[in-house]
Motif scaffolding. Structure first.
Motif, PDB file in Angstrom:
ATOM      1  N   VAL A   1      38.671  31.577  40.685  1.00 34.53           N
ATOM      2  CA  VAL A   1      38.349  31.705  39.268  1.00 34.53           C
ATOM      3  C   VAL A   1      37.257  32.770  39.131  1.00 34.53           C
ATOM      4  CG1 VAL A   1      37.509  30.549  37.188  1.00 34.53           C
ATOM      5  CG2 VAL A   1      38.906  29.286  38.841  1.00 34.53           C
ATOM      6  N   THR A   2      37.445  33.687  38.178  1.00 37.54           N
ATOM      7  CA  THR A   2      36.472  34.747  37.936  1.00 37.54           C
ATOM      8  C   THR A   2      35.856  34.561  36.562  1.00 37.54           C
ATOM      9  OG1 THR A   2      37.681  36.319  39.323  1.00 37.54           O
ATOM     10  CG2 THR A   2      36.099  37.235  37.758  1.00 37.54           C
ATOM     11  N   TRP A   3      34.515  34.543  36.528  1.00 36.76           N
ATOM     12  CA  TRP A   3      33.793  34.483  35.260  1.00 36.76           C
ATOM     13  C   TRP A   3      33.344  35.886  34.878  1.00 36.76           C
ATOM     14  CZ3 TRP A   3      34.022  30.258  38.339  1.00 36.76           C
ATOM     15  CH2 TRP A   3      34.233  29.014  37.713  1.00 36.76           C
ATOM     16  N   SER A   4      33.484  36.214  33.590  1.00 40.23           N
ATOM     17  CA  SER A   4      33.106  37.524  33.074  1.00 40.23           C
ATOM     18  C   SER A   4      32.007  37.351  32.031  1.00 40.23           C
ATOM     19  CB  SER A   4      34.327  38.223  32.449  1.00 40.23           C
ATOM     20  OG  SER A   4      33.970  39.466  31.882  1.00 40.23           O
ATOM     21  N   TYR A   5      31.035  38.256  32.045  1.00 41.27           N
ATOM     22  CA  TYR A   5      29.895  38.179  31.132  1.00 41.27           C
ATOM     23  C   TYR A   5      29.783  39.469  30.330  1.00 41.27           C
ATOM     24  CZ  TYR A   5      28.799  34.170  34.004  1.00 41.27           C
ATOM     25  OH  TYR A   5      28.889  32.966  34.677  1.00 41.27           O
ATOM     26  N   ASP A   6      29.555  39.324  29.035  1.00 43.82           N
ATOM     27  CA  ASP A   6      29.417  40.491  28.173  1.00 43.82           C
ATOM     28  C   ASP A   6      28.264  41.375  28.637  1.00 43.82           C
ATOM     29  OD1 ASP A   6      31.518  39.756  26.580  1.00 43.82           O
ATOM     30  OD2 ASP A   6      30.293  38.854  25.010  1.00 43.82           O
ATOM     31  N   SER A   7      28.402  42.647  28.350  1.00 43.33           N
ATOM     32  CA  SER A   7      27.353  43.603  28.673  1.00 43.33           C
ATOM     33  C   SER A   7      26.039  43.184  28.016  1.00 43.33           C
ATOM     34  CB  SER A   7      27.760  44.997  28.194  1.00 43.33           C
ATOM     35  OG  SER A   7      26.739  45.934  28.429  1.00 43.33           O
TER      36      SER A   7
ATOM     37  N   ARG B   1      41.626  39.704  26.088  1.00 44.77           N
ATOM     38  CA  ARG B   1      41.453  40.451  24.841  1.00 44.77           C
ATOM     39  C   ARG B   1      40.425  41.547  25.090  1.00 44.77           C
ATOM     40  NH1 ARG B   1      38.164  40.773  20.154  1.00 44.77           N
ATOM     41  NH2 ARG B   1      39.331  40.938  18.194  1.00 44.77           N
ATOM     42  N   GLU B   2      40.925  42.768  25.246  1.00 49.96           N
ATOM     43  CA  GLU B   2      40.040  43.916  25.460  1.00 49.96           C
ATOM     44  C   GLU B   2      39.785  44.600  24.122  1.00 49.96           C
ATOM     45  OE1 GLU B   2      40.329  47.177  28.727  1.00 49.96           O
ATOM     46  OE2 GLU B   2      41.320  47.978  26.945  1.00 49.96           O
ATOM     47  N   GLU B   3      38.517  44.707  23.760  1.00 52.10           N
ATOM     48  CA  GLU B   3      38.152  45.316  22.485  1.00 52.10           C
ATOM     49  C   GLU B   3      37.314  46.563  22.733  1.00 52.10           C
ATOM     50  OE1 GLU B   3      34.929  44.166  19.216  1.00 52.10           O
ATOM     51  OE2 GLU B   3      36.631  42.772  19.220  1.00 52.10           O
TER      52      GLU B   3
ATOM     53  N   ALA C   1      44.521  53.202  30.903  1.00 47.92           N
ATOM     54  CA  ALA C   1      43.770  53.011  29.660  1.00 47.92           C
ATOM     55  C   ALA C   1      43.322  51.572  29.480  1.00 47.92           C
ATOM     56  CB  ALA C   1      44.606  53.448  28.464  1.00 47.92           C
ATOM     57  N   CYS C   2      44.160  50.610  29.855  1.00 49.73           N
ATOM     58  CA  CYS C   2      43.783  49.201  29.699  1.00 49.73           C
ATOM     59  C   CYS C   2      43.115  48.720  30.975  1.00 49.73           C
ATOM     60  CB  CYS C   2      45.015  48.346  29.394  1.00 49.73           C
ATOM     61  SG  CYS C   2      44.633  46.608  29.181  1.00 49.73           S
ATOM     62  N   SER C   3      41.864  48.235  30.882  1.00 47.08           N
ATOM     63  CA  SER C   3      41.093  47.915  32.072  1.00 47.08           C
ATOM     64  C   SER C   3      40.737  46.446  32.148  1.00 47.08           C
ATOM     65  CB  SER C   3      39.815  48.760  32.113  1.00 47.08           C
ATOM     66  OG  SER C   3      39.046  48.567  30.949  1.00 47.08           O
ATOM     67  N   CYS C   4      41.564  45.560  31.565  1.00 40.29           N
ATOM     68  CA  CYS C   4      41.313  44.139  31.729  1.00 40.29           C
ATOM     69  C   CYS C   4      41.300  43.804  33.216  1.00 40.29           C
ATOM     70  CB  CYS C   4      42.404  43.315  31.043  1.00 40.29           C
ATOM     71  SG  CYS C   4      42.320  43.304  29.252  1.00 40.29           S
ATOM     72  N   SER C   5      40.332  42.971  33.631  1.00 45.93           N
ATOM     73  CA  SER C   5      40.295  42.540  35.020  1.00 45.93           C
ATOM     74  C   SER C   5      41.514  41.672  35.304  1.00 45.93           C
ATOM     75  CB  SER C   5      39.014  41.762  35.287  1.00 45.93           C
ATOM     76  OG  SER C   5      37.879  42.575  35.090  1.00 45.93           O
TER      77      SER C   5
ATOM     78  N   SER D   1      34.519  45.354  25.492  1.00 45.40           N
ATOM     79  CA  SER D   1      34.308  43.963  25.902  1.00 45.40           C
ATOM     80  C   SER D   1      35.636  43.332  26.275  1.00 45.40           C
ATOM     81  CB  SER D   1      33.633  43.167  24.785  1.00 45.40           C
ATOM     82  OG  SER D   1      34.471  43.095  23.645  1.00 45.40           O
ATOM     83  N   HIS D   2      35.550  42.285  27.098  1.00 46.47           N
ATOM     84  CA  HIS D   2      36.743  41.569  27.551  1.00 46.47           C
ATOM     85  C   HIS D   2      36.503  40.068  27.432  1.00 46.47           C
ATOM     86  CE1 HIS D   2      36.916  45.506  29.572  1.00 46.47           C
ATOM     87  NE2 HIS D   2      38.230  45.368  29.470  1.00 46.47           N
TER      88      HIS D   2
END
Length: 282
Positions: free
Chosen positions: A243-249, A157-159, A20-24, A171-172
């Motif tokens: 280091v991994t950068w994440s971008y909002d949809s 923080r997974e919302e 259920a929790c899919s935080c990278s 979002s993460h």
């Protein structure tokens, strides 16, 4: 229903719950900091533009530092965690009260407060009160440790926003702490200020390599339509490799792409390190 079928159904349900929790990143329940998990639920309602009320339920699941070194050091870490992640006043170390106040603040920011009630500064939720067809609004926020090593810890923080029983968005966002300095890690703690443009160019090159694209036009064809928005942001997390950068949809790509992530290995980042970069610990 035979026993084999019952066993199959139960196993399937458990597998779904576990994913259920899919935080990278990884599940960092073990590491420098001992992690524990707790949850709270707060309910309320807010008025839509047509005057009707929309029921609201916030579910907050938090993995937090249960222990770290001695009691004094742990108290400092809890103060940092509660203030930075749960928006609690400085000096707060009681995790349950901080969680309740944070969840209530997410409800209260859309609910008229009663006279004399204090509001807690909180993160903003993606609520559109003009969506008059929405009768149930149920955000589920999961805060999870995804890196826990080398004197650094990263929380995700997974919302997930649920409207009328359907997931409308996910979002993460990531936040890292330097356990040696007991502060939030910023880009200036990692890189020289004069090299961020070059690092942005490397992010674009890595994205093209990951997607097998030789030109920006080919990236556009894959849905990455807004490359000017690709930059070195504060929404990053650490892994064992880089280091991994994440971008909002929808920020750099169409929504169907999801939330793009770009990882750059530590060896490739070394040219950008500042003198006392926390990345030298890796």
């Amino acid at each position: 229903m035979n026993r084999n079928l019952v066993f199959y159904v139960i196993t399937l349900v458990l597998l779904v719950a576990m994913s259920a929790c899919s935080c990278s990143g990884g599940d960092e329940s073990e590491g420098d900091v001992t992690i524990a998990t707790d949850s709270v639920v707060q309910t309320g309602s807010f008025k839509k533009s047509n005057g009707e009320l929309c029921d609201m339920k916030v579910t907050l699941v938090v993995s937090y530092p249960q222990a770290y070194k001695d009691s004094l050091t742990h108290a400092k870490l809890m103060d940092l965690f509660c203030s930075e992640i749960l928006k609690a006043p400085k000096g707060t170390t009681d995790i349950k009260s901080a969680m309740k106040a944070y969840a209530q603040s997410l409800v209260s920011q859309n609910t008229p407060s009663t006279e004399g009630e204090s509001q807690v500064v909180s993160d903003s939720l993606n609520i559109d009160v003009d969506e008059i067809d929405i009768d149930r609004f149920e955000p589920r926020i999961v805060i999870k440790a995804v890196y826990n090593d080398n004197g650094l810890i990263t929380f995700c923080r997974e919302e997930a926003i649920n409207k009328n029983g359907q997931t409308a968005s996910m979002s993460h966002h990531y936040m890292s702490f330097d356990l040696e300095q007991m502060k939030r890690v910023t880009l200036s703690d990692m890189f020289r200020d004069d090299c961020l443009d070059k690092l942005t160019a490397q992010l674009k090159e890595k994205l093209m390599d990951d997607k097998g694209a030789s030109t920006e036009d080919e990236l556009n064809d894959l849905g990455y339509f807004n490359l000017p928005n690709l930059s070195v942001t504060s929404n990053f997390f650490f892994t064992s490799k880089g280091v991994t950068w994440s971008y909002d949809s929808s920020v750099i790509a169409v929504a169907s792409v999801g939330e793009p992530t770009i990882n750059i290995d530590y060896d490739d980042l070394e040219q950008f390190f500042c003198d006392d970069s926390v990345l030298k610990r890796m």
